[in-house]
Scaffold this active site. Sequence first.
Site: not given
Length: 259
Positions: A6, A11, A108-110, A129, A132, A184
């Site tokens: 993948d 990554n 394609s990951d979806r 998911d 990124t 902060t």
Amino acid sequence: MILVIDVGNTNCTVGVYKEQKLLRHWRMTTDRHRTSDELGMTVLNFFSYANLTPSDIQGIIISSVVPPIMHAMETMCVRYFNIRPLIVGPGIKTGLNLKVDNPREIGSDRIVNAVAASEEYGTPVIVVDFGTATTFCYIDEAGVYQGGAIAPGIMISTEALYNRAAKLPRVDIAESSQIIGKSTVASMQAGIFYGFIGQCEGIIAEMKKQSNTSPVVVATGGLARMITEKSSAVDILDPFLTLKGLELLYRRNKPTTEK
């Protein structure tokens, strides 16, 4: 044994399956400038640590959202494993009916996640998911991929806050126990952490409302555990959902790919 890869924006996750069981998995940084030899040496080092050899592998399947790395990745498979990999993309048999404007533009990951979630957990289902980008996919009760939502990922948003706000420091992404920060850094971490929980819960709730269904909600991705442990909106955390989907797609397309 089957090698599943993948390739994400941040990554690459590599896994080895035997008889539908994940034996080993590793993660390496996605670097679009890596050569096929660098990729090959990295994977062979993984194999050496696990007492595996290239001859153990009968087939390879790859999902990638980073087109520039694919030539090196495919060359690596042929050179080091003597296997031409199956690539998740147009023409592959997924078993999904894609009811979207342009099926070819879906990552394609979806697709892989939708296949795995539908098979493993049934439909209707929402897949979240945390990568990124944070993606939300909805598959209806008939197993039809209806589309979804894409939002900036938690890492992108954190980095943008540092880059665009001159007086704000760069902070680590961390679970925050208090929404009211006393510094902060603590305030930024609280806003990032609880902001993404709110985003996740809000999008899921609106998907359920607009679809008028009660789907099971499955989360995956590198940062999924941290977010979902504080959210009641997610039913199932499955860190290996994408690898499961790749193995399943390999079996559905096996006759034309196995050496």
